[in-house]
Design a protein around this motif. Structure first.
Motif, mmCIF file in Angstrom:
data_model
loop_
_atom_site.group_PDB
_atom_site.id
_atom_site.type_symbol
_atom_site.label_atom_id
_atom_site.label_comp_id
_atom_site.label_asym_id
_atom_site.label_seq_id
_atom_site.Cartn_x
_atom_site.Cartn_y
_atom_site.Cartn_z
ATOM 1 N N THR A 25 9.280 -14.651 -51.557
ATOM 2 C CA THR A 25 8.644 -13.526 -50.879
ATOM 3 C C THR A 25 7.782 -14.034 -49.731
ATOM 4 O O THR A 25 7.230 -15.131 -49.790
ATOM 5 C CB THR A 25 7.750 -12.710 -51.839
ATOM 6 O OG1 THR A 25 6.702 -13.562 -52.343
ATOM 7 C CG2 THR A 25 8.546 -12.136 -52.997
ATOM 8 N N ALA A 26 7.668 -13.202 -48.704
ATOM 9 C CA ALA A 26 6.719 -13.419 -47.608
ATOM 10 C C ALA A 26 5.999 -12.086 -47.442
ATOM 11 O O ALA A 26 6.606 -11.094 -47.037
ATOM 12 C CB ALA A 26 7.440 -13.827 -46.327
ATOM 13 N N GLU A 27 4.719 -12.064 -47.797
ATOM 14 C CA GLU A 27 3.989 -10.801 -47.853
ATOM 15 C C GLU A 27 2.779 -10.804 -46.939
ATOM 16 O O GLU A 27 2.016 -11.753 -46.913
ATOM 17 C CB GLU A 27 3.517 -10.539 -49.279
ATOM 18 C CG GLU A 27 4.644 -10.479 -50.288
ATOM 19 C CD GLU A 27 4.135 -10.219 -51.690
ATOM 20 O OE1 GLU A 27 3.575 -9.126 -51.921
ATOM 21 O OE2 GLU A 27 4.286 -11.113 -52.534
ATOM 22 N N SER A 28 2.617 -9.687 -46.250
ATOM 23 C CA SER A 28 1.415 -9.464 -45.467
ATOM 24 C C SER A 28 0.628 -8.327 -46.098
ATOM 25 O O SER A 28 -0.280 -8.563 -46.893
ATOM 26 C CB SER A 28 1.760 -9.182 -44.003
ATOM 27 O OG SER A 28 0.584 -9.123 -43.228
ATOM 28 N N CYS A 29 1.012 -7.086 -45.861
ATOM 29 C CA CYS A 29 0.216 -5.937 -46.307
ATOM 30 C C CYS A 29 0.079 -5.817 -47.824
ATOM 31 O O CYS A 29 -0.867 -5.189 -48.310
ATOM 32 C CB CYS A 29 0.770 -4.635 -45.732
ATOM 33 S SG CYS A 29 2.469 -4.273 -46.214
ATOM 34 N N THR A 30 0.978 -6.418 -48.578
ATOM 35 C CA THR A 30 0.891 -6.350 -50.040
ATOM 36 C C THR A 30 0.081 -7.495 -50.632
ATOM 37 O O THR A 30 -0.237 -7.460 -51.828
ATOM 38 C CB THR A 30 2.292 -6.324 -50.676
ATOM 39 O OG1 THR A 30 3.059 -7.389 -50.121
ATOM 40 C CG2 THR A 30 2.990 -4.994 -50.436
ATOM 41 N N GLY A 31 -0.234 -8.490 -49.855
ATOM 42 C CA GLY A 31 -1.125 -9.561 -50.296
ATOM 43 C C GLY A 31 -0.706 -10.269 -51.571
ATOM 44 O O GLY A 31 -1.555 -10.737 -52.325
ATOM 45 N N TRP A 47 14.134 -17.580 -61.784
ATOM 46 C CA TRP A 47 14.719 -16.845 -60.654
ATOM 47 C C TRP A 47 13.741 -16.594 -59.507
ATOM 48 O O TRP A 47 14.158 -16.218 -58.428
ATOM 49 C CB TRP A 47 15.302 -15.509 -61.130
ATOM 50 C CG TRP A 47 14.330 -14.693 -61.933
ATOM 51 C CD1 TRP A 47 14.122 -14.765 -63.285
ATOM 52 C CD2 TRP A 47 13.416 -13.724 -61.439
ATOM 53 N NE1 TRP A 47 13.119 -13.894 -63.650
ATOM 54 C CE2 TRP A 47 12.682 -13.232 -62.542
ATOM 55 C CE3 TRP A 47 13.145 -13.194 -60.171
ATOM 56 C CZ2 TRP A 47 11.687 -12.263 -62.414
ATOM 57 C CZ3 TRP A 47 12.157 -12.237 -60.040
ATOM 58 C CH2 TRP A 47 11.448 -11.778 -61.158
ATOM 59 N N PHE A 48 12.447 -16.835 -59.723
ATOM 60 C CA PHE A 48 11.456 -16.669 -58.659
ATOM 61 C C PHE A 48 11.026 -18.049 -58.188
ATOM 62 O O PHE A 48 10.423 -18.811 -58.942
ATOM 63 C CB PHE A 48 10.249 -15.868 -59.145
ATOM 64 C CG PHE A 48 9.263 -15.574 -58.048
ATOM 65 C CD1 PHE A 48 9.435 -14.474 -57.219
ATOM 66 C CD2 PHE A 48 8.198 -16.420 -57.810
ATOM 67 C CE1 PHE A 48 8.550 -14.217 -56.179
ATOM 68 C CE2 PHE A 48 7.306 -16.175 -56.775
ATOM 69 C CZ PHE A 48 7.484 -15.072 -55.965
ATOM 70 N N GLU A 49 11.348 -18.389 -56.930
ATOM 71 C CA GLU A 49 11.095 -19.734 -56.428
ATOM 72 C C GLU A 49 9.681 -19.898 -55.878
ATOM 73 O O GLU A 49 8.986 -20.821 -56.240
ATOM 74 C CB GLU A 49 12.143 -20.074 -55.359
ATOM 75 C CG GLU A 49 12.424 -21.561 -55.240
ATOM 76 C CD GLU A 49 11.476 -22.297 -54.318
ATOM 77 O OE1 GLU A 49 11.178 -23.474 -54.572
ATOM 78 O OE2 GLU A 49 11.019 -21.696 -53.330
ATOM 79 N N ARG A 50 9.261 -18.995 -55.006
ATOM 80 C CA ARG A 50 7.895 -19.066 -54.469
ATOM 81 C C ARG A 50 7.555 -17.825 -53.669
ATOM 82 O O ARG A 50 8.431 -17.083 -53.257
ATOM 83 C CB ARG A 50 7.672 -20.306 -53.608
ATOM 84 C CG ARG A 50 8.392 -20.271 -52.275
ATOM 85 C CD ARG A 50 8.197 -21.534 -51.489
ATOM 86 N NE ARG A 50 8.879 -22.627 -52.165
ATOM 87 C CZ ARG A 50 8.831 -23.896 -51.773
ATOM 88 N NH1 ARG A 50 8.144 -24.238 -50.710
ATOM 89 N NH2 ARG A 50 9.483 -24.825 -52.427
ATOM 90 N N GLY A 51 6.255 -17.658 -53.435
ATOM 91 C CA GLY A 51 5.782 -16.553 -52.619
ATOM 92 C C GLY A 51 4.806 -17.052 -51.572
ATOM 93 O O GLY A 51 3.999 -17.942 -51.836
ATOM 94 N N PHE A 52 4.904 -16.477 -50.391
ATOM 95 C CA PHE A 52 3.989 -16.788 -49.293
ATOM 96 C C PHE A 52 3.161 -15.543 -49.019
ATOM 97 O O PHE A 52 3.725 -14.477 -48.751
ATOM 98 C CB PHE A 52 4.762 -17.128 -48.012
ATOM 99 C CG PHE A 52 5.663 -18.320 -48.123
ATOM 100 C CD1 PHE A 52 5.180 -19.604 -47.891
ATOM 101 C CD2 PHE A 52 7.003 -18.164 -48.449
ATOM 102 C CE1 PHE A 52 6.021 -20.709 -47.985
ATOM 103 C CE2 PHE A 52 7.858 -19.254 -48.537
ATOM 104 C CZ PHE A 52 7.359 -20.533 -48.311
ATOM 105 N N VAL A 53 1.840 -15.666 -49.083
ATOM 106 C CA VAL A 53 0.970 -14.575 -48.654
ATOM 107 C C VAL A 53 0.532 -14.938 -47.244
ATOM 108 O O VAL A 53 -0.258 -15.863 -47.043
ATOM 109 C CB VAL A 53 -0.237 -14.389 -49.593
ATOM 110 C CG1 VAL A 53 -1.159 -13.297 -49.058
ATOM 111 C CG2 VAL A 53 0.236 -14.041 -51.003
ATOM 112 N N VAL A 101 7.496 -8.363 -46.117
ATOM 113 C CA VAL A 101 6.883 -7.078 -45.779
ATOM 114 C C VAL A 101 5.701 -7.301 -44.842
ATOM 115 O O VAL A 101 4.930 -8.232 -45.002
ATOM 116 C CB VAL A 101 6.423 -6.299 -47.035
ATOM 117 C CG1 VAL A 101 7.613 -5.927 -47.905
ATOM 118 C CG2 VAL A 101 5.393 -7.066 -47.836
ATOM 119 N N THR A 102 5.588 -6.411 -43.859
ATOM 120 C CA THR A 102 4.457 -6.411 -42.948
ATOM 121 C C THR A 102 4.169 -4.967 -42.576
ATOM 122 O O THR A 102 5.074 -4.217 -42.220
ATOM 123 C CB THR A 102 4.717 -7.298 -41.703
ATOM 124 O OG1 THR A 102 3.561 -7.285 -40.863
ATOM 125 C CG2 THR A 102 5.955 -6.891 -40.934
#
Length: 163
Positions: A25-31, A47-53, A101-102
């Motif tokens: 994931t790459a998230e902006s507005c959802t933090g 199944w979930f590798e990583r998330g970027f805030v 998401v942005t």
């Protein structure tokens, strides 16, 4: 509302595991709410590798390679930035799928061009990067939760066939 996100995550988890795929994931507005919903599930490391805030413009650039010129030209809440965020999440991870998401969750930050509730989505898959714009009603929490649900549902819709 939370149940819908949890049901989507369960469906996504089963589908990704069956295909042997990982997501990022790459998230902006959802933090980080999308990553949080995914990692609420035990065994999500399958199944979930990583998330970027990437809340700030600098984070979008530094962590996932969104060109600053793109942000300056189109604004952080835009189709080109959502596309670059999704592609960047793939490029900076070992995942095969990514969602980005942005948006403007509010209550401040909206404009005539990009009112509160405006969200751009990006989904990166082996077939390419797909984008979509939505406008959600409600307060900050409602916009963010609607964004999580739509992001997860969109990724489910774009999964490659199970071979």
């Amino acid at each position: 509302m939370q149940d819908t996100a949890a049901a989507l995550v369960d469906q996504l988890a089963s589908s990704l595991k069956a295909r042997g795929l990982m997501m990022a994931t790459a998230e902006s507005c959802t933090g980080g709410l999308i990553a949080g919903a995914c990692t609420d599930v035990s065994g999500s490391s399958d199944w979930f590798e990583r998330g970027f805030v990437t809340y700030s413009n600098a984070a979008k650039h530094e962590l996932i390679g969104v060109p600053m010129a793109l942000i300056e030209q189109h604004g952080a809440v835009s189709e080109p930035v959502a596309r670059a965020m999704a592609a960047g999440a793939l490029a900076h991870s070992a995942a095969q799928l990514a969602v980005a998401v942005t948006g403007v969750a509010g209550p401040t930050g909206g404009s005539a061009e990009k009112p509160v509730g405006t969200v751009w989505f990006g989904w990166a898959t082996p077939e390419g990067v797909f984008t979509e714009h939505q406008r959600f009603d409600g307060d900050r929490a409602a916009v963010r939760q609607a964004t999580v649900r739509h992001a997860l549902a969109g990724l489910l819709q774009r999964l490659p066939p199970n071979t």
